[in-house]
Design an enzyme around this catalytic site. Structure first.
Site, PDB file in Angstrom:
ATOM      1  CE  LYS A  53      20.414  14.537  14.878  1.00 32.06           C
ATOM      2  NZ  LYS A  53      21.600  13.702  15.086  1.00 32.06           N
ATOM      3  CD  GLN A  97      23.308  11.176  12.972  1.00 31.22           C
ATOM      4  OE1 GLN A  97      23.179  12.338  13.310  1.00 31.22           O
ATOM      5  NE2 GLN A  97      22.637  10.204  13.543  1.00 31.22           N
ATOM      6  CG  ASP A 120      25.917  14.815  19.118  1.00 21.46           C
ATOM      7  OD1 ASP A 120      24.695  14.785  19.323  1.00 21.46           O
ATOM      8  OD2 ASP A 120      26.448  14.490  18.040  1.00 21.46           O
TER       9      ASP A 120
END
Ligand code: GUN
Length: 295
Positions: A53, A97, A120
């Protein structure tokens, strides 16, 4: 005739190239979209994803930071990091994460991320916006990427029966919301199957579009697919294979060799959905920066 391959690498490359126009436009207005990733612990798969990422941000010309915290980090410490990032004007998007270590209550952390920076799409405010079709909500990267794959492969979802296998909050449930929306890439008739579904094969065989996201290597076999159906394989599972140099290989949730003989179009693993997810995270970060300007 074997199925047409849906090339996620090529579609992702095209989308990222298109995104450059908007990134340049934002830069002209003095804004460089910024993404912060928070990694707690040393899960090797998570570390790889976060590295990828970060690299994707660099390649696209976005600002990025990765906060690496030890496995023993307390929830209070993690919440303080999220608060700092929420207040940082260089950061437009924050991702924590997953999975998080056991001592941390994941929903409390996800709900602490400012909804306007929740790229997200896991905060309940964004879950709700996506469900009602509010375009200011952030669509979770994986289902958003699947929808883009369908749109950009000229696969019409309108009136088709889409069957999703897997009801996770990261993929299955938001996928259903996107396919139900009134608009391009939506208007489907949607069924969601899961581990308690009875006679799952009788359901998957009804799918015009079959989206598989259950995390079970090669679960969907050729006989579970309606001839000519579109098959989207979200799974990435590493399985042992002594015939390879590394002793393992990546497989999806679909038995590709069988499925490719039955389906009309199919995503490979790797090279299908995978390359789209990071691309959509970049899109969401750019969306966050744009919305921040107009807020
Ligand atoms: N772990 C597995 N998938 C995801 C994702 O899409 N976002 C985050 N933050 N963690 C994940």
């Amino acid at each position: 005739m074997p199925a047409r391959l849906i090339d996620g690498t090529a579609i992702g490359d095209r989308l990222r190239a298109e995104l450059q126009t908007e990134i340049r436009g934002l830069r002209d207005r003095g804004v460089t979209p910024g993404l912060a990733a928070v990694l707690v612990g040393d899960n090797p798969a998570s570390a790889t994803y976060v590295r990828m990422k970060g690299k994707a941000c660099e390649d696209a010309g976005l600002y990025h930071e990765t906060m690496r915290l030890p496995r023993e980090t307390s929830e209070t410490e993690l919440l303080a990091v999220v608060d700092r990032l929420n207040a940082d004007p260089k950061i437009h998007g924050i991702l924590v994460q997953l999975p998080l270590p056991k001592q941390i209550h994941t929903p409390r952390v996800l709900q602490r991320v400012a909804p306007g920076k929740d790229v997200d799409g896991f905060h309940p405010e964004n879950v709700g916006k996506v469900f009602v079709g509010d375009p200011t909500g952030f669509r979770p990267a994986t289902p958003y990427g699947v929808q883009q794959l369908l749109l950009r492969s000229d696969i019409d979802t309108t009136g088709r029966h889409a069957v999703i296998v897997g009801r996770s909050t990261i993929v299955g449930r938001p996928m259903a919301a996107l396919l139900l929306q009134d608009g391009p890439g939506g208007n489907a008739t949607v069924t969601v199957c899961h581990s308690r579904t009875r006679d799952i094969k009788s359901v998957t065989r009804q799918a015009d579009i079959l989206i598989v996201a259950m995390g079970k290597p090669e679960f969907v076999t050729g006989d579970m697919i309606k001839p000519g159906a579109v098959v989207i394989d979200v799974g990435t599972n590493r399985v042992e294979d002594p015939t390879t140099k590394t002793g393992s290989r990546l497989v999806g949730d679909v038995k590709f060799a069988e499925a490719v003989q039955v389906a009309g179009a199919i995503t490979p693993v790797p090279g299908g959905v995978g390359p789209m997810t990071i691309t959509m995270l970049l899109c969401n970060t750019v969306q966050a920066a744009r919305q921040c300007l107009t807020a």
